[in-house]
Every structure is written in C-alpha cells, then in structure tokens.
Design an enzyme around this catalytic site. Structure first.
Site, mmCIF file in Angstrom:
data_model
loop_
_atom_site.group_PDB
_atom_site.id
_atom_site.type_symbol
_atom_site.label_atom_id
_atom_site.label_comp_id
_atom_site.label_asym_id
_atom_site.label_seq_id
_atom_site.Cartn_x
_atom_site.Cartn_y
_atom_site.Cartn_z
ATOM 1 N N ARG A 93 9.614 -4.606 2.239
ATOM 2 C CA ARG A 93 11.049 -4.732 2.027
ATOM 3 C C ARG A 93 11.765 -5.822 2.790
ATOM 4 O O ARG A 93 12.867 -6.205 2.429
ATOM 5 C CB ARG A 93 11.727 -3.384 2.318
ATOM 6 C CG ARG A 93 11.367 -2.347 1.296
ATOM 7 C CD ARG A 93 11.705 -0.969 1.761
ATOM 8 N NE ARG A 93 10.927 -0.623 2.952
ATOM 9 C CZ ARG A 93 11.096 0.471 3.666
ATOM 10 N NH1 ARG A 93 12.047 1.315 3.335
ATOM 11 N NH2 ARG A 93 10.342 0.721 4.718
ATOM 12 N N ARG A 143 9.105 -6.567 -7.116
ATOM 13 C CA ARG A 143 9.087 -5.114 -7.307
ATOM 14 C C ARG A 143 10.165 -4.603 -8.261
ATOM 15 O O ARG A 143 10.113 -3.445 -8.699
ATOM 16 C CB ARG A 143 9.288 -4.420 -5.954
ATOM 17 C CG ARG A 143 8.045 -4.069 -5.154
ATOM 18 C CD ARG A 143 7.363 -2.802 -5.672
ATOM 19 N NE ARG A 143 8.316 -1.753 -6.040
ATOM 20 C CZ ARG A 143 8.928 -0.942 -5.187
ATOM 21 N NH1 ARG A 143 8.657 -0.985 -3.923
ATOM 22 N NH2 ARG A 143 9.795 -0.043 -5.621
ATOM 23 N N ASP A 202 -0.155 2.610 0.010
ATOM 24 C CA ASP A 202 0.526 3.588 0.853
ATOM 25 C C ASP A 202 -0.447 4.707 1.181
ATOM 26 O O ASP A 202 -1.430 4.912 0.453
ATOM 27 C CB ASP A 202 1.779 4.159 0.169
ATOM 28 C CG ASP A 202 2.644 4.917 1.169
ATOM 29 O OD1 ASP A 202 3.409 4.276 1.901
ATOM 30 O OD2 ASP A 202 2.519 6.156 1.261
ATOM 31 N N ARG A 221 3.374 -3.179 8.330
ATOM 32 C CA ARG A 221 4.465 -3.264 7.338
ATOM 33 C C ARG A 221 4.986 -4.687 7.164
ATOM 34 O O ARG A 221 6.170 -4.895 6.933
ATOM 35 C CB ARG A 221 5.628 -2.328 7.705
ATOM 36 C CG ARG A 221 5.259 -0.866 7.789
ATOM 37 C CD ARG A 221 4.885 -0.319 6.412
ATOM 38 N NE ARG A 221 4.803 1.128 6.439
ATOM 39 C CZ ARG A 221 5.766 1.932 5.976
ATOM 40 N NH1 ARG A 221 6.850 1.438 5.463
ATOM 41 N NH2 ARG A 221 5.603 3.233 6.031
HETATM 42 O O1 1CP Z 1 2.615 -4.394 5.026
HETATM 43 C C1 1CP Z 1 2.359 -3.195 4.886
HETATM 44 O O2 1CP Z 1 1.984 -2.519 5.869
HETATM 45 C C2 1CP Z 1 2.538 -2.584 3.546
HETATM 46 C C3 1CP Z 1 1.575 -1.507 3.161
HETATM 47 C C4 1CP Z 1 1.970 -0.111 3.621
HETATM 48 C C5 1CP Z 1 1.359 0.642 4.612
HETATM 49 C C6 1CP Z 1 0.241 0.188 5.538
HETATM 50 C C7 1CP Z 1 2.992 0.702 3.059
HETATM 51 C C8 1CP Z 1 3.900 0.303 1.975
HETATM 52 N N1 1CP Z 1 2.927 1.941 3.613
HETATM 53 C C9 1CP Z 1 1.942 1.928 4.586
HETATM 54 C C10 1CP Z 1 1.502 3.026 5.420
HETATM 55 C C11 1CP Z 1 2.369 4.213 5.598
HETATM 56 N N2 1CP Z 1 3.106 4.900 4.678
HETATM 57 C C12 1CP Z 1 2.484 4.892 6.819
HETATM 58 C C13 1CP Z 1 1.741 4.503 8.074
HETATM 59 C C14 1CP Z 1 2.398 3.306 8.703
HETATM 60 C C15 1CP Z 1 3.657 3.591 9.464
HETATM 61 O O3 1CP Z 1 3.641 4.472 10.329
HETATM 62 O O4 1CP Z 1 4.636 2.884 9.205
HETATM 63 C C16 1CP Z 1 3.354 5.970 6.637
HETATM 64 C C17 1CP Z 1 3.802 6.985 7.671
HETATM 65 C C18 1CP Z 1 3.744 5.974 5.278
HETATM 66 C C19 1CP Z 1 4.626 6.922 4.599
HETATM 67 C C20 1CP Z 1 5.797 6.228 4.043
HETATM 68 N N3 1CP Z 1 5.754 5.500 2.886
HETATM 69 C C21 1CP Z 1 7.087 6.111 4.596
HETATM 70 C C22 1CP Z 1 7.572 6.750 5.900
HETATM 71 C C23 1CP Z 1 8.427 7.936 5.614
HETATM 72 C C24 1CP Z 1 8.725 8.772 6.859
HETATM 73 O O5 1CP Z 1 8.118 9.838 7.017
HETATM 74 O O6 1CP Z 1 9.577 8.329 7.661
HETATM 75 C C25 1CP Z 1 7.839 5.305 3.726
HETATM 76 C C26 1CP Z 1 9.269 4.904 3.857
HETATM 77 C C27 1CP Z 1 6.974 4.926 2.661
HETATM 78 C C28 1CP Z 1 7.294 4.020 1.521
HETATM 79 C C29 1CP Z 1 6.708 2.684 1.599
HETATM 80 N N4 1CP Z 1 5.374 2.401 1.862
HETATM 81 C C30 1CP Z 1 5.172 1.042 1.807
HETATM 82 C C31 1CP Z 1 6.443 0.436 1.472
HETATM 83 C C32 1CP Z 1 6.671 -1.030 1.265
HETATM 84 C C33 1CP Z 1 7.373 1.466 1.360
HETATM 85 C C34 1CP Z 1 8.833 1.347 0.964
HETATM 86 C C35 1CP Z 1 8.906 1.509 -0.508
HETATM 87 C C36 1CP Z 1 10.225 1.140 -1.065
HETATM 88 O O7 1CP Z 1 11.176 1.906 -0.834
HETATM 89 O O8 1CP Z 1 10.272 0.089 -1.734
#
Ligand code: 1CP
Length: 346
Positions: free
Chosen positions: A28, A37, A73, A24
C-alpha cells in the site's frame, strides 16, 4: 544467486556493505501497487501469478532493496485449501466461520493432492518473479501456526488473541489438532515457494509475543517446528520473526530457524547476547523513524548497524512492516544510505 550478499549474511558470512529489505515493502505505500490493484481484491491479486509477480518486483525496482518478499498473505493458503476468508480493506483477514469447536476442526479440509494442485498459481507466480528478479533473491514466507490460527479462532484481527490462548489451555488436544493442520498448510505453502525458486524463507509469527515462554514451549513451538521442517531438507536459510518476542528468541530459533528477525523494541546487541553464538539476525529499524527527519533516520540506521556489527550475519530490516502511509522516497533514500555504509567501520 547463492552468492547474493543477503543470502551470505543469512548464512553467517559478512559482507562489507549492508544488505536490506523491508517487511511489507510491497503493497500500500506504493502508488504503482495501488493502481495495479484497482478493481481486484487483495486475495484475488495473490492468486493471479502475473499480478503477484509484478507487485513483488515493484519495491525492488523502486528502492533497490536486496531481496523481494513474495507478494501474498498468511491467509492465502487457507483460501486455497477451501476456507472462506477475505481480507477486508483497513481491517485484515476475516474468516466466514471461526474455528472453535471439535466439529469446526473435524470440518477442516484435508491437505492432500487437491491443496497441492491449488498451490499452482503460487508456484507460477514465484517462477515469474524469480525470472524477473534475476540475481536478486526472492524470500518466500508463511504464517506460523499460532498467528494464523489466531485469525481462524478469533474470526479476524484481535488485540490479545484471548480465545486462542484460552483454547490452548482449556482444550489442548483440540488446539494441537488445529495447530498441526495449520503447520501442514503453511509448511506446504513454504515448500511450494522454495521448489519454485525462492532462495530463503521467513516464518511470520507476528502475534506470538502475546504468549509466555512456558506456553510457547508447551503449545506452539512444536507446531512452528513442524512448519519449518517442510523446508529443512532444502538449501535455504530460514528466518523466524515475531513482534514483541524478545523473551522467545531462543525457543523460536530452536523451532528450526537458522536466523532470527528482531523487532525494534530490542537492541540487536542484546538479542545477540541471548542467542547462541553465530546466530544471524535481521532487523530492526523502528518504523516510526520513517515519519521523522532524514537526520533521525540515518542516525537510527547507523545505530542498528553498530548494534548488529558483532553478529555472524546481519540483514537490515525494519522492526515491523512498512506502514501504508510511508513516503516511498524515504525508503529509497534509506536503502541508498545503507548501501553507502561500510559495516567494518560500524
Ligand atoms: O511486502 C510484503 O510484505 C507484502 C506481502 C505480505 C506479507 C508478507 C502481505 C500482503 N501480508 C504479509 C504477511 C502478513 N499478513 C502478516 C505477517 C507480517 C506482519 O506482521 O505484518 C500478517 C499478520 C498478516 C495479516 C494481515 N493481512 C493484516 C494484519 C491485520 C491485523 O491483525 O492487524 C493485514 C492488514 C493484511 C492485509 C494485507 N496483506 C498484505 C497486504 C498488502 C495487505 C493490505 C491489503 C489491502 O488492504 O490492500
């Protein structure tokens, strides 16, 4: 590119200077991400190749990390396959129609030529990113079947994934169909990234720690293996990561990974004690130290290097993702500190 230290570490060849990236790292915590964004939804930004590429490169430019992680994602493939899913700000992925019954599973879209065509913006984004990154490797990724299916079954984020875990016990044949579908979905997404230029992959099974080892081996491992098999013929390291998965490291490796990501709950030397000799590891600075003093951060970083010193290969990372409230300068300074260390003295 194949010479990049980070890729060498993942292949079990040590370099004197630590290699580091952060889960991540894009997103953000960066002001340049937030301004780019503005006005675009999360999932729309993932299918705009120019935007996804720029967001991927931002943390590499700023922090000088040793790899980019592709900005996307784990639910992007489901969206591209035609499912109704949004990422709600502050919540996470939310599906319009949870997938719980046989009829829901029958209604899942086929993953053939139409899906492959829908992956084109991903390929284009990877090509743009790789061109921009030059000699810095790009890590592609996908969500593992259990973690992705948990969002589909629950309909959104959940604490203990109860419906998903109940489904695999009460209707194992339905669960197997759903997990096989996600394996194909995520596997093709991974393969598209590698064929377009990604140099390593990470399979995120973030929530797999909620499963016991027997359940993992019976209901999940084969599907994660099927996902990784989509890239097993390609010359890229395959990292497998889960949160709270200390009890699953060996079965996760056996699913066809070549390296294991470890969260901050388990010391790397303990992980090495249970994994087969020669397994490269990734991790595992506690994200909480990002909110303490520089002294505490550097002490934690040193201790992670020491704990990983006996590994055949070690890529430094956090134990889980960068929290959105992290001060970016803290990450930049941590990378500089790590790059000034000599692991032969760790
Ligand atoms: O630098 C990076 O890693 C950005 C790319 C990335 C990756 C690898 C994003 C962007 N998401 C992910 C993977 C991801 N998505 C995972 C596995 C990694 C981890 O465990 O952190 C998971 C569980 C998700 C699901 C997800 N997407 C969540 C978690 C929700 C929960 O169940 O608690 C969230 C908050 C997102 C949204 C998301 N994905 C990525 C970003 C930058 C965001 C936030 C979007 C926003 O609100 O602007």
């Amino acid at each position: 590119m194949a010479d990049a230290s980070l890729l060498q570490e993942l292949r079990g060849v040590r370099a004197p200077t630590p290699s580091v990236w952060f889960m991540r790292q894009a997103g953000r915590s960066l002001p340049e991400y937030r301004s780019l964004r503005e006005g675009t939804t999360m999932l729309d930004s993932c299918v705009r190749p120019d935007m996804a590429a720029e967001i991927t490169v931002q943390p590499v430019r700023r922090h000088r990390v040793d790899a980019g992680i592709f900005f996307s994602d784990i639910v992007v493939p489901a969206r591209l396959a035609g499912l109704g899913v949004e990422i709600q700000p502050g919540v996470g992925p939310v599906f319009d129609h949870p997938v719980r019954t046989e009829a829901d599973i029958d209604a899942l879209p086929a993953l053939g030529d139409r899906y492959e065509a829908a992956l084109e913006p991903i390929r284009e984004a990877v090509r743009l990113t790789v061109a921009e990154l030059g000699t810095t490797p790009l890590i592609g990724f996908a969500g593992a079947p259990f973690t992705v299916a948990s969002y589909m079954v629950e309909g959104g984020p959940s604490r203990d994934h109860l419906r998903t875990r109940a489904l695999m016990r009460s209707r194992p044949e339905l669960w197997a169909r759903l997990a096989a579908w996600v394996a194909e979905l995520s596997g093709r997404f991974l393969r598209a990234q590698v064929l377009a230029g990604a140099s390593a992959v990470q399979l995120f099974d973030s929530w797999v720690g909620s499963l016991g080892e027997d359940v993992y081996r019976t209901h999940v491992q084969a599907h994660s293996a099927a996902t990784l098999a989509h890239v097993a013929d390609l010359p890229v390291p395959r990292i497998h990561f889960g949160v709270g998965a200390a009890h699953l490291l060996t079965p996760m490796l056996e699913a066809g990974a070549t390296a294991i990501g470890v969260d901050h709950r388990l010391r790397l030397d303990r992980a090495l004690g249970v994994l087969p000799a020669g397994t490269p590891v990734q991790g595992n600075i506690d994200p909480a130290v990002l909110f303490t003093s520089e002294e505490a951060r550097f002490a934690e970083a040193r201790s992670v290097l020491t704990a990983g010193a006996g590994a055949s290969g070690h890529v430094v990372n956090l134990g889980h993702g960068v929290p959105p409230t992290t001060d970016p300068q803290v990450l930049t300074d941590l990378v500089a500190f790590l790059h000034a260390q000599d692991v032969r003295r760790a």
